[in-house]
Scaffold this motif. Structure first.
Motif, mmCIF file in Angstrom:
data_model
loop_
_atom_site.group_PDB
_atom_site.id
_atom_site.type_symbol
_atom_site.label_atom_id
_atom_site.label_comp_id
_atom_site.label_asym_id
_atom_site.label_seq_id
_atom_site.Cartn_x
_atom_site.Cartn_y
_atom_site.Cartn_z
ATOM 1 N N THR A 64 14.498 31.324 43.346
ATOM 2 C CA THR A 64 15.950 30.699 43.437
ATOM 3 C C THR A 64 16.654 30.719 41.993
ATOM 4 N N TRP A 65 17.832 30.947 41.966
ATOM 5 C CA TRP A 65 18.454 30.621 40.585
ATOM 6 C C TRP A 65 19.992 30.419 40.890
ATOM 7 N N HIS A 66 20.623 29.935 40.096
ATOM 8 C CA HIS A 66 21.839 29.429 40.109
ATOM 9 C C HIS A 66 22.708 30.120 38.908
ATOM 10 N N TYR A 67 24.107 30.060 39.369
ATOM 11 C CA TYR A 67 25.026 30.511 38.227
ATOM 12 C C TYR A 67 26.395 30.179 38.608
ATOM 13 N N LEU A 68 27.188 30.036 37.490
ATOM 14 C CA LEU A 68 28.577 29.916 37.757
ATOM 15 C C LEU A 68 29.226 31.330 37.435
ATOM 16 N N GLU A 69 30.503 31.591 38.073
ATOM 17 C CA GLU A 69 30.907 32.665 37.612
ATOM 18 C C GLU A 69 32.562 32.457 37.870
ATOM 19 N N GLU A 70 33.306 32.904 36.919
ATOM 20 C CA GLU A 70 34.598 32.997 36.709
ATOM 21 C C GLU A 70 35.272 34.316 36.754
ATOM 22 N N LEU A 71 36.174 34.542 37.673
ATOM 23 C CA LEU A 71 36.893 35.634 37.755
ATOM 24 C C LEU A 71 38.377 35.444 37.336
ATOM 25 N N ARG A 72 39.021 36.566 36.713
ATOM 26 C CA ARG A 72 40.538 36.570 36.547
ATOM 27 C C ARG A 72 40.971 37.820 37.321
ATOM 28 N N PHE A 73 41.897 37.688 38.030
ATOM 29 C CA PHE A 73 42.622 38.992 38.873
ATOM 30 C C PHE A 73 43.881 39.197 38.102
ATOM 31 N N ASN A 74 44.272 40.424 38.514
ATOM 32 C CA ASN A 74 45.471 40.731 38.136
ATOM 33 C C ASN A 74 46.345 40.781 39.284
ATOM 34 N N ASP A 75 47.714 41.179 39.373
ATOM 35 C CA ASP A 75 48.422 41.301 40.261
ATOM 36 C C ASP A 75 48.221 42.080 41.549
ATOM 37 N N ARG A 76 47.231 43.339 41.432
ATOM 38 C CA ARG A 76 46.952 43.986 42.315
ATOM 39 C C ARG A 76 45.360 43.509 43.107
ATOM 40 N N GLY A 77 44.931 42.235 42.681
ATOM 41 C CA GLY A 77 43.782 41.606 43.108
ATOM 42 C C GLY A 77 42.704 42.411 42.589
ATOM 43 N N GLU A 78 42.647 43.068 41.290
ATOM 44 C CA GLU A 78 41.536 43.610 40.596
ATOM 45 C C GLU A 78 40.994 42.501 39.697
ATOM 46 N N VAL A 79 39.831 42.540 39.480
ATOM 47 C CA VAL A 79 39.113 41.723 38.444
ATOM 48 C C VAL A 79 39.359 42.125 37.238
ATOM 49 N N VAL A 80 40.098 41.603 36.088
ATOM 50 C CA VAL A 80 40.394 42.066 34.974
ATOM 51 C C VAL A 80 39.459 41.116 33.815
ATOM 52 N N GLU A 81 39.109 40.202 34.078
ATOM 53 C CA GLU A 81 38.047 39.458 33.164
ATOM 54 C C GLU A 81 36.813 38.792 34.063
ATOM 55 N N HIS A 82 35.515 38.808 33.563
ATOM 56 C CA HIS A 82 34.599 38.641 34.313
ATOM 57 C C HIS A 82 33.563 37.551 33.541
ATOM 58 N N TRP A 83 33.258 36.215 33.646
ATOM 59 C CA TRP A 83 32.269 35.565 33.195
ATOM 60 C C TRP A 83 31.181 35.049 34.031
ATOM 61 N N ASP A 84 30.069 34.921 33.562
ATOM 62 C CA ASP A 84 28.838 34.502 34.296
ATOM 63 C C ASP A 84 27.971 33.569 33.306
ATOM 64 N N VAL A 85 27.669 32.406 33.699
ATOM 65 C CA VAL A 85 26.525 31.503 33.171
ATOM 66 C C VAL A 85 25.374 31.425 34.063
ATOM 67 N N MET A 86 24.280 31.894 33.662
ATOM 68 C CA MET A 86 23.118 31.931 34.728
ATOM 69 C C MET A 86 22.274 30.617 34.282
ATOM 70 N N ASN A 87 21.573 30.172 35.251
ATOM 71 C CA ASN A 87 20.545 29.223 35.280
ATOM 72 C C ASN A 87 19.350 29.537 35.851
ATOM 73 N N PHE A 88 18.557 30.457 34.967
ATOM 74 C CA PHE A 88 17.261 31.004 35.446
ATOM 75 C C PHE A 88 16.185 30.245 35.697
ATOM 76 N N SER A 89 16.171 29.151 35.347
ATOM 77 C CA SER A 89 15.306 27.925 34.896
ATOM 78 C C SER A 89 14.090 28.033 36.255
ATOM 79 N N PRO A 90 14.891 27.805 37.276
ATOM 80 C CA PRO A 90 14.072 27.961 38.620
ATOM 81 C C PRO A 90 13.400 29.210 38.905
#
Length: 139
Positions: free
Chosen positions: A101-127
């Motif tokens: 198991t592991w966990h993460y936070l993901e932030e997505l920014r979409f444009n007006d066409r519904g496409e991802v234009v920016e993407h951030w992940d912060v992973m917690n691989f400790s488990p």
């Protein structure tokens, strides 16, 4: 796109992961999408795509569960728990057959066409590292 539409698209990306289809996730990316690592450095889309494909080689039954999802304006934030079985080499660790198991936070920014234009992940691989007996020193 509305926040609700962006949220729906983000959950469609999660569903593509759960089908083992990284191309189904990539299909939502704008051609000029910028992906960021945990330190905020841009990463090329092809590197992200290779990491995704490699993850499925290491963990072919990888399953994402969106524990929470928040949408505001053009952004969607997800808190995700991943479960999988370690079936292939991962960071130099041969397959163990361990359920991980592991966990993460993901932030997505979409444009007006519904496409991802920016993407951030912060992973917690400790488990994951603990399950594989690979907890780095000092952690």
């Amino acid at each position: 796109m509305s926040p609700a539409e962006n949220k729906r698209r983000a959950l469609e990306m999660v569903a593509a992961w759960n089908r083992g289809e990284p191309e189904g996730v990539i299909a939502f990316w704008a051609p000029d999408a910028v992906h960021y690592d945990e330190d905020g450095r841009p990463m090329p889309a092809d590197v992200i795509a290779d990491i995704m494909r490699g993850s499925l080689k290491s963990f072919p039954d990888l399953h994402l569960e969106a524990k929470s999802i928040v949408a505001e304006g053009d952004r969607v934030m997800l808190r995700i728990t991943v479960t999988a079985t370690h079936r292939g080499d991962f960071m130099g660790v041969p397959a163990t057959g361990e359920r991980v198991t592991w966990h993460y936070l993901e932030e997505l920014r979409f444009n007006d066409r519904g496409e991802v234009v920016e993407h951030w992940d912060v992973m917690n691989f400790s488990p994951l590292y603990r399950a594989l007996g690979r907890v780095p020193e000092g952690l």
